[in-house]
Structures are given as structure tokens and as C-alpha cells.
Design an enzyme around this catalytic site. Structure first.
Site, PDB file in Angstrom:
ATOM      1  N   ARG A  22      21.716 -70.927 -24.228  1.00 57.55           N
ATOM      2  CA  ARG A  22      22.210 -72.253 -23.860  1.00 57.55           C
ATOM      3  C   ARG A  22      23.613 -72.128 -23.282  1.00 57.55           C
ATOM      4  O   ARG A  22      24.159 -71.029 -23.213  1.00 57.55           O
ATOM      5  CB  ARG A  22      22.134 -73.273 -25.014  1.00 57.55           C
ATOM      6  CG  ARG A  22      22.356 -72.792 -26.410  1.00 57.55           C
ATOM      7  CD  ARG A  22      23.755 -72.322 -26.716  1.00 57.55           C
ATOM      8  NE  ARG A  22      24.740 -73.311 -26.344  1.00 57.55           N
ATOM      9  CZ  ARG A  22      25.999 -73.061 -26.086  1.00 57.55           C
ATOM     10  NH1 ARG A  22      26.479 -71.815 -26.161  1.00 57.55           N
ATOM     11  NH2 ARG A  22      26.838 -74.002 -25.752  1.00 57.55           N
ATOM     12  N   GLY A  23      24.173 -73.291 -22.847  1.00 58.16           N
ATOM     13  CA  GLY A  23      25.454 -73.269 -22.158  1.00 58.16           C
ATOM     14  C   GLY A  23      25.181 -73.205 -20.662  1.00 58.16           C
ATOM     15  O   GLY A  23      24.423 -72.339 -20.209  1.00 58.16           O
ATOM     16  N   ALA A  24      25.800 -74.118 -19.898  1.00 56.98           N
ATOM     17  CA  ALA A  24      25.428 -74.301 -18.490  1.00 56.98           C
ATOM     18  C   ALA A  24      25.428 -73.004 -17.662  1.00 56.98           C
ATOM     19  O   ALA A  24      24.412 -72.677 -17.031  1.00 56.98           O
ATOM     20  CB  ALA A  24      26.327 -75.359 -17.862  1.00 56.98           C
TER      21      ALA A  24
ATOM     22  N   ARG B 157      15.692 -77.500 -18.283  1.00 54.87           N
ATOM     23  CA  ARG B 157      16.659 -78.462 -18.825  1.00 54.87           C
ATOM     24  C   ARG B 157      17.271 -79.209 -17.644  1.00 54.87           C
ATOM     25  O   ARG B 157      17.652 -78.588 -16.650  1.00 54.87           O
ATOM     26  CB  ARG B 157      17.747 -77.750 -19.656  1.00 54.87           C
ATOM     27  CG  ARG B 157      17.193 -77.124 -20.935  1.00 54.87           C
ATOM     28  CD  ARG B 157      18.307 -76.667 -21.857  1.00 54.87           C
ATOM     29  NE  ARG B 157      18.984 -77.789 -22.487  1.00 54.87           N
ATOM     30  CZ  ARG B 157      20.104 -77.664 -23.199  1.00 54.87           C
ATOM     31  NH1 ARG B 157      20.666 -76.479 -23.347  1.00 54.87           N
ATOM     32  NH2 ARG B 157      20.668 -78.717 -23.762  1.00 54.87           N
TER      33      ARG B 157
ATOM     34  N   GLN C  79      26.418 -76.601 -32.364  1.00 53.09           N
ATOM     35  CA  GLN C  79      26.944 -75.480 -31.576  1.00 53.09           C
ATOM     36  C   GLN C  79      28.409 -75.190 -31.927  1.00 53.09           C
ATOM     37  O   GLN C  79      28.853 -74.046 -31.879  1.00 53.09           O
ATOM     38  CB  GLN C  79      26.842 -75.777 -30.066  1.00 53.09           C
ATOM     39  CG  GLN C  79      25.436 -75.800 -29.522  1.00 53.09           C
ATOM     40  CD  GLN C  79      24.846 -77.191 -29.522  1.00 53.09           C
ATOM     41  OE1 GLN C  79      25.134 -78.002 -30.391  1.00 53.09           O
ATOM     42  NE2 GLN C  79      24.011 -77.489 -28.543  1.00 53.09           N
TER      43      GLN C  79
ATOM     44  N   ASP D 102      28.631 -79.633 -18.049  1.00 53.84           N
ATOM     45  CA  ASP D 102      27.281 -79.293 -17.585  1.00 53.84           C
ATOM     46  C   ASP D 102      27.052 -79.744 -16.154  1.00 53.84           C
ATOM     47  O   ASP D 102      26.228 -79.185 -15.441  1.00 53.84           O
ATOM     48  CB  ASP D 102      26.228 -79.895 -18.512  1.00 53.84           C
ATOM     49  CG  ASP D 102      26.076 -79.017 -19.735  1.00 53.84           C
ATOM     50  OD1 ASP D 102      26.954 -79.090 -20.615  1.00 53.84           O
ATOM     51  OD2 ASP D 102      25.120 -78.226 -19.793  1.00 53.84           O
TER      52      ASP D 102
ATOM     53  N   ASN E 295      29.016 -83.569 -20.353  1.00 55.67           N
ATOM     54  CA  ASN E 295      29.132 -82.432 -21.279  1.00 55.67           C
ATOM     55  C   ASN E 295      28.447 -82.842 -22.579  1.00 55.67           C
ATOM     56  O   ASN E 295      27.979 -83.986 -22.725  1.00 55.67           O
ATOM     57  CB  ASN E 295      30.600 -82.052 -21.483  1.00 55.67           C
ATOM     58  CG  ASN E 295      30.757 -80.740 -22.228  1.00 55.67           C
ATOM     59  OD1 ASN E 295      30.138 -79.740 -21.868  1.00 55.67           O
ATOM     60  ND2 ASN E 295      31.543 -80.730 -23.281  1.00 55.67           N
ATOM     61  N   LYS E 296      28.415 -81.927 -23.525  1.00 60.09           N
ATOM     62  CA  LYS E 296      27.733 -82.177 -24.799  1.00 60.09           C
ATOM     63  C   LYS E 296      28.100 -83.535 -25.381  1.00 60.09           C
ATOM     64  O   LYS E 296      29.265 -83.921 -25.381  1.00 60.09           O
ATOM     65  CB  LYS E 296      28.099 -81.058 -25.780  1.00 60.09           C
ATOM     66  CG  LYS E 296      27.480 -81.150 -27.154  1.00 60.09           C
ATOM     67  CD  LYS E 296      25.972 -81.299 -27.148  1.00 60.09           C
ATOM     68  CE  LYS E 296      25.269 -80.182 -26.418  1.00 60.09           C
ATOM     69  NZ  LYS E 296      23.827 -80.494 -26.181  1.00 60.09           N
TER      70      LYS E 296
HETATM   71  O1  MRU Z   1      23.094 -78.099 -25.087  1.00 62.83           O
HETATM   72  P1  MRU Z   1      24.016 -76.958 -24.802  1.00 62.83           P
HETATM   73  O2  MRU Z   1      24.406 -76.175 -26.015  1.00 62.83           O
HETATM   74  O3  MRU Z   1      23.490 -76.092 -23.684  1.00 62.83           O
HETATM   75  O4  MRU Z   1      25.327 -77.658 -24.264  1.00 62.83           O
HETATM   76  C1  MRU Z   1      26.408 -76.855 -23.857  1.00 62.83           C
HETATM   77  C2  MRU Z   1      27.610 -77.628 -23.462  1.00 62.83           C
HETATM   78  O5  MRU Z   1      27.627 -78.837 -23.471  1.00 62.83           O
HETATM   79  C3  MRU Z   1      28.765 -76.823 -22.947  1.00 62.83           C
HETATM   80  O6  MRU Z   1      29.971 -77.465 -23.224  1.00 62.83           O
HETATM   81  C4  MRU Z   1      28.621 -76.674 -21.422  1.00 62.83           C
HETATM   82  O7  MRU Z   1      27.349 -76.201 -21.086  1.00 62.83           O
HETATM   83  C5  MRU Z   1      29.645 -75.768 -20.857  1.00 62.83           C
HETATM   84  S1  MRU Z   1      29.402 -74.091 -21.289  1.00 62.83           S
HETATM   85  C6  MRU Z   1      30.595 -73.164 -20.521  1.00 62.83           C
END
Ligand code: MRU
Length: 338
Positions: free
Chosen positions: A55-57, A91, A193, A232, A242-243
Site C-alpha cells: 500500500r501507499g500511493a 484501487r 497504518q 494519493d 490522502n488517508k
Molecule cells: O490506504 P493506504 O495505506 O494505501 O493509504 C496511504 C496514504 O494515504 C498515504 O499517505 C499516501 O499514499 C502517501 S504514501 C507516500
């Protein structure tokens, strides 16, 4: 796997071009177990992204790129195109996924050497991310003073990239410059997370780390020097998805006059989306929210809301740290020229 940089002592992803398998660190098992998954097909990769083993963009984009390399092993163009479509649907919010797949799709043609071209393109995407993280770290570290207290949300660290991370990359870089830093990591309900991943990677690197519940953020905000979050998808006007929970932090930071910065590579910007209202927000399964440690915590008759992201309007963002420098308002112009 060998560590990804001299700051970080673990690696999130590695493609073995001899065996044609992709190895990823399973983030659903952290912080208790460090387990690596071996992915052999684009379908495996799709599942790993959807289930958030990865996970993470930025890391989602890189993983999907290697998913396409797996699809192209036999040199079959139709099969590779089909896999690109499947992976793009894993996603919806992180635009890095489409960014990476669009770059990869430019390599798909009937010309001989499809697999080789895809592998080269995926490796390039991984390198672009590593470099972007390093530069974001350098630019962002100028915002951090010695003895800073920093609030972060979710995980925008090395775990979310192939490099040192974005928001957390700034923290690692500032520490390398000799600055002492304390980090307050919001737990980030429902998948935690912040609690599970950010505290794992920060403490592993020796960073002074405090875990706080999301609903403690307001109580701690006035003691912070800065809030750093990832992204994201950033719209053309600077509105940032973002999250979920990021918007709340931005509002609280504004109230206490605390600088609120987004850290993101240019691959997280979406020029096709004029403002935040047009950013697709992923809605995840109610199951993620209604149980804890295997026990039901919500009355059965209740309905569940589970959006994975929220949108922070540009006017709450002090600046956006990119590999090309720190963008400040008005964002429309700054983003076009970045
Ligand atoms: O649902 P996730 O864990 O993929 O969400 C991740 C985030 O919201 C991060 O802040 C974002 O992807 C940036 S990662 C450098």
C-alpha cells in the site's frame, strides 16, 4: 532482500528477473511479523494491492508496473493489455497507479522484446520514485528545525515507496543533518497504518516516536512545530486526497496556526482533475471497521461508512513538498510550472 538505501534498513519490493517473481513485504502482518510474499502473476499482484499487502500511493504504482512485467513474460500483447486493465482497477484513489501503468503501456507493441522493454520501464519507475523521495527529503528538511515535534498521519514512509518515503523521508533527512526530532503518529483507523507501520519503521530507524489515537490529535496539536502528510492524488488546484483523517488534522492545524505540509512526488499530481470534488474516493469493506481483534464492535443493525480517503482543500495547505521544490499558494500556477 537488501535494504533500499543507506538510511532505511529494509526493502519493500524486489523483482527477480531470473525467476520472474516479485517479492514484496506483506504490510498487513506488521509490526508483529516481517513476512515476504512471492507474486508470480498479474492476478497475484492485483490481489496484493487490493488487499493492501502492498500500500501507499507510490508503491502501489511500482508494484503494478512489475505486475505488468509478469504479464509480459510470454511476450503476449493481448494478455499484457488485459493485465493492465485489471491492475488499474485495483484501487481507485492513488493516481500513481494510473501514472505508472500509462508509462508501462507505452512499451506494449508487437515489436519483439516486449518483456525486456516492460522490465526496463518498471525499473525506471522504481528509480524515479527513489530519486523523488531523496529530493523531497532534501527540500522538506529545510522546513524542520532542531528539536522539532512533528505530527504525521497514516504511513507516508519508506513502506509506502521504494525509497526513503515522502513525509517520513523529510524526517530521516533532517535527522541525518543532525536535527533532533520527535514524531507523533496518529493511529489511523480503521487499518492502523500510523500505529502499525509508521511506528514500526520510525523506531527501527531510531526515531523518537509517540503513537497517539486519532482523537488525541487536537489535544497535542498546539505542541507541534509542523504537520507532515502524504498524498494519493493532488488536483490541479492543490486540493489533496490522502488517508481519511487528514482533513481533520488540517482543520485542527489551522486553528492552532501550525504549518501543515503535504509531501508528494509529481506522479501524485493529476492535471486532469480540476479540484478535489472530482477525485474518486475509495470506499472499502464495512468489515474493516466493525470488528477489532476478531470481536464485533458495532451493533449489527448499524450501517457502516468506510471511505479510505478524504480531501483537504488547498487553502488549508501551507505548502506541497515535491522533488522539484516546495510549492506554495497559489497552487494552480505553482503546479503547472513544477
Ligand atoms: O490506504 P493506504 O495505506 O494505501 O493509504 C496511504 C496514504 O494515504 C498515504 O499517505 C499516501 O499514499 C502517501 S504514501 C507516500
Amino acid at each position: 532482500m537488501q535494504a533500499g538505501s543507506n538510511i532505511i534498513d529494509f526493502k519493500t519490493i524486489e523483482y527477480d528477473h531470473q525467476r520472474n517473481v516479485l517479492t514484496v513485504l506483506d504490510q498487513t502482518r506488521l509490526p508483529n511479523e516481517e513476512v515476504y510474499l512471492t507474486l508470480k502473476t498479474p492476478e497475484d499482484v492485483f490481489e496484493a494491492i487490493k488487499s493492501m499487502n502492498v500500500r501507499g500511493a507510490p508503491l502501489i504504482g511500482i508494484t503494478a508496473a512489475y505486475g505488468l512485467v509478469l504479464a509480459g513474460v510470454q511476450g503476449d500483447v493481448q494478455e499484457t493489455m488485459r493485465a493492465a486493465e485489471l491492475l488499474a482497477s485495483a484501487r481507485p484513489t492513488a493516481v500513481n497507479l494510473t501514472w505508472a501503468l500509462e508509462r508501462m503501456k507505452r512499451q506494449i507493441s508487437e515489436e519483439p522484446g516486449l518483456h525486456k522493454r516492460l522490465l526496463r520501464a518498471a525499473r525506471e519507475i522504481e528509480e524515479i520514485d527513489k530519486t523523488a523521495c531523496r529530493k523531497i527529503g532534501e527540500h522538506g528538511a529545510t522546513l524542520i528545525k532542531n528539536n522539532a515535534s512533528i505530527m504525521v498521519h497514516c504511513n507516508a514512509g519508506a513502506l509506502a515507496t521504494s525509497g526513503i518515503g515522502t513525509a517520513l523521508g523529510i524526517i530521516y533527512t533532517a535527522r541525518q543533518q543532525g536535527k533532533k526530532i520527535s514524531v507523533y503518529s496518529c493511529e489511523t483507523r480503521p487499518l492502523l497504518q500510523g500505529a502499525r507501520l509508521t511506528t514500526w519503521e520510525l523506531t527501527r530507524q531510531g526515531v523518537d516516536t509517540f503513537a497517539i489515537c486519532d482523537n488525541m490529535a487536537a489535544s497535542y496539536m498546539s505542541n507541534m512545530d509542523i504537520v507532515l502528510v502524504g498524498a494519493d492524488r493532488i488536483a490541479a488546484n492543490g486540493d489533496t486526497a490522502n488517508k481519511v483523517g487528514t482533513l481533520g488534522l488540517a482543520i485542527i492545524a489551522k486553528h492552532f496556526n501550525i504549518p501543515f505540509y503535504v509531501a508528494a512526488p509529481l506522479s501524485s499530481f493529476d492535471s486532469h482533475v480540476a479540484s478535489g470534488i472530482n477525485i474518486p474516493i475509495e470506499i472499502r469493506s464495512p468489515d474493516e471497521l466493525c470488528s477489532f481483534k476478531g470481536q464485533t464492535i458495532v451493533a449489527e443493525a448499524a450501517q457502516i461508512c468506510n471511505p479510505a480517503f478524504d480531501v483537504t482543500p488547498a487553502n488549508l495547505i501551507s505548502g506541497i513538498v515535491t522533488e522539484n521544490g516546495i510549492l506554495t499558494p497559489p497552487y494552480g500556477q505553482a503546479i503547472t510550472t513544477a
